[in-house]
Design a protein around this motif. Structure first.
Motif, short mmCIF file in Angstrom:
data_model
loop_
_atom_site.label_atom_id
_atom_site.label_comp_id
_atom_site.label_asym_id
_atom_site.label_seq_id
_atom_site.Cartn_x
_atom_site.Cartn_y
_atom_site.Cartn_z
N PRO A 150 0.81 -1.23 0.00
CA PRO A 150 0.00 0.00 0.00
C PRO A 150 0.84 1.27 0.00
N GLY A 151 1.97 1.25 0.70
CA GLY A 151 2.84 2.42 0.72
C GLY A 151 3.38 2.74 -0.67
N ALA A 152 3.75 1.69 -1.41
CA ALA A 152 4.25 1.89 -2.78
C ALA A 152 3.15 2.46 -3.67
N ILE A 153 1.92 1.99 -3.49
CA ILE A 153 0.81 2.49 -4.30
C ILE A 153 0.50 3.94 -3.95
N VAL A 154 0.52 4.27 -2.66
CA VAL A 154 0.28 5.66 -2.24
C VAL A 154 1.34 6.58 -2.86
N ALA A 155 2.60 6.15 -2.84
CA ALA A 155 3.67 6.96 -3.43
C ALA A 155 3.44 7.16 -4.93
N ALA A 156 3.00 6.12 -5.61
CA ALA A 156 2.76 6.21 -7.05
C ALA A 156 1.58 7.11 -7.37
N LEU A 157 0.57 7.11 -6.50
CA LEU A 157 -0.63 7.91 -6.73
C LEU A 157 -0.48 9.37 -6.33
N TYR A 158 0.54 9.69 -5.56
CA TYR A 158 0.70 11.03 -5.01
C TYR A 158 0.66 12.14 -6.08
N PRO A 159 1.43 12.03 -7.18
CA PRO A 159 1.36 13.10 -8.19
C PRO A 159 -0.03 13.22 -8.82
N LEU A 160 -0.70 12.09 -9.05
CA LEU A 160 -2.04 12.12 -9.62
C LEU A 160 -3.05 12.74 -8.66
N ALA A 161 -2.96 12.35 -7.37
CA ALA A 161 -3.93 12.81 -6.38
C ALA A 161 -3.81 14.30 -6.11
N LYS A 162 -2.66 14.90 -6.42
CA LYS A 162 -2.48 16.34 -6.23
C LYS A 162 -3.16 17.14 -7.35
N LYS A 163 -3.56 16.45 -8.42
CA LYS A 163 -4.21 17.12 -9.54
C LYS A 163 -5.65 16.67 -9.74
N ASN A 164 -5.92 15.41 -9.46
CA ASN A 164 -7.25 14.84 -9.65
C ASN A 164 -7.93 14.71 -8.29
N PHE A 165 -8.96 15.51 -8.05
CA PHE A 165 -9.63 15.53 -6.75
C PHE A 165 -10.94 14.74 -6.75
N SER A 166 -11.00 13.74 -7.61
CA SER A 166 -12.20 12.90 -7.70
C SER A 166 -12.53 12.28 -6.35
N ASP A 167 -13.79 12.32 -5.96
CA ASP A 167 -14.23 11.71 -4.71
C ASP A 167 -13.96 10.21 -4.70
N TYR A 168 -14.08 9.59 -5.86
CA TYR A 168 -13.90 8.14 -5.92
C TYR A 168 -12.42 7.77 -5.74
N LEU A 169 -11.53 8.62 -6.25
CA LEU A 169 -10.10 8.39 -6.02
C LEU A 169 -9.78 8.54 -4.54
N TYR A 170 -10.36 9.54 -3.89
CA TYR A 170 -10.02 9.81 -2.49
C TYR A 170 -10.74 8.87 -1.53
N TYR A 171 -12.05 8.78 -1.66
CA TYR A 171 -12.83 8.07 -0.64
C TYR A 171 -12.94 6.57 -0.89
N PHE A 172 -12.54 6.12 -2.06
CA PHE A 172 -12.54 4.69 -2.33
C PHE A 172 -11.11 4.15 -2.45
N VAL A 173 -10.32 4.75 -3.33
CA VAL A 173 -8.97 4.23 -3.58
C VAL A 173 -8.03 4.56 -2.41
N LEU A 174 -7.89 5.86 -2.08
CA LEU A 174 -6.95 6.23 -1.03
C LEU A 174 -7.39 5.72 0.34
N ASP A 175 -8.67 5.90 0.67
CA ASP A 175 -9.15 5.34 1.94
C ASP A 175 -8.99 3.82 1.95
N GLY A 176 -9.26 3.19 0.83
CA GLY A 176 -9.14 1.74 0.76
C GLY A 176 -7.72 1.24 0.94
N LEU A 177 -6.74 2.08 0.62
CA LEU A 177 -5.35 1.66 0.78
C LEU A 177 -4.96 1.50 2.25
N MET A 178 -5.71 2.11 3.16
CA MET A 178 -5.42 1.92 4.58
C MET A 178 -5.61 0.45 4.98
N MET A 179 -6.57 -0.22 4.34
CA MET A 179 -6.85 -1.61 4.71
C MET A 179 -6.41 -2.59 3.64
#
Length: 280
Positions: A239-268
């Protein structure tokens, strides 16, 4: 219909409550905890449902741009109903674990204080002006409820592995929280909500994010020298590697589904990977 059901599952916070549940399951499994974990899982699911629906009920007017707030504005009564149901179930299991009232009270207080600044009256409004560590605070609450508290209730597995696991989980969640706060920094500034992310410039935020993931990596690898297998360590690091890879995208794309499903889901996410791995 599929989108409606998915939005309902995601925006009622059933998804994030399920994430919390799986994180507790992983903690129990990897640290070999022995207690009434079934009752605790119900408590965690219900309390997460209560706190998040309460938080979003108070955040209905946060912005007019994202899908979640629009959904919240249309379903405020549902948020209140889920808050009430979660509160009743949580209270029942609080007394079920009353022998551990001290640690449980800490979880209740910390959870309430995160949403309290949104109560714009009396001393609660004042909290928004001093909550400089908002990101740290939220990450600590998640670690406390899903990791520290189960260990405290078990009370027989306080060791180096437990401390490293707490640190590893906290730093991963903190890295994810940094991304959320980066997205919300303009709104937080306008609302007078203070955090390190509203103070730091772009380079400072990037460095803070990198340091958090570095600490997560080091503390996770450190678990190998105590009781976790190499295969488990690798799965925990994914999950840490995925979070690092998504960081540049997440700083530009503020989609709720990216944040509340993908990023929140990476915690578990690592919980889904390790749940079938025997750990001796």
């Amino acid at each position: 219909m599929i989108k409606y059901l998915f939005d309902w599952f995601l925006f009622t916070s059933c998804f994030i409550a399920g994430c919390a549940l799986l994180m507790v399951v992983q903690c129990n499994q990897l640290l070999h905890l022995q207690y009434d974990y079934t009752g605790y899982l119900v408590f965690v699911f219900a309390s997460t449902l209560c706190s998040y629906n309460f938080h979003w009920y108070l955040s209905a007017n946060a912005t007019s741009e994202n899908a979640r707030v629009q959904w919240t504005q249309q379903h405020k009564t549902l948020h209140l109903v889920l808050t009430a149901i979660g509160a009743v179930v949580s209270a029942w299991y609080f007394f079920h674990f009353i022998a551990h009232w001290f640690w449980l009270s800490g979880a209740v207080l910390l959870t309430f204080l995160y949403s309290a600044p949104k109560l714009q009256f009396g001393p609660f409004a004042w909290l928004s002006r001093i909550a400089v560590g908002k990101t740290l605070f939220l990450a600590f609450v998640w670690m406390y409820v899903t990791t520290f508290l189960p260990i405290a209730i078990d009370n027989h597995h306080w060791n180096e592995a437990a401390l490293l696991f707490c640190l590893s989980r906290f730093l991963l969640i903190y890295a994810i929280c940094i991304i959320f706060d980066y997205r919300d920094r303009d709104y937080d500034k306008k609302a007078g909500i203070r955090s390190m992310i509203t103070y730091f410039n772009e380079r400072g935020i990037n460095n803070l994010f990198a340091l958090s993931l570095l600490g997560f990596t080091v503390s996770t690898i450190g678990l190998y020298f105590y009781q976790l297998s190499a295969a488990t360590i690798v799965l925990l690091l994914i999950p840490g590697a995925i979070v690092a890879a998504l960081y540049p995208l997440a700083k530009k794309n503020f989609s709720d589904y990216l944040y509340y499903f993908v990023l929140d889901g990476l915690m578990m996410f690592s919980s889904l990977l390790t749940i079938f791995i025997p750990n001796k």
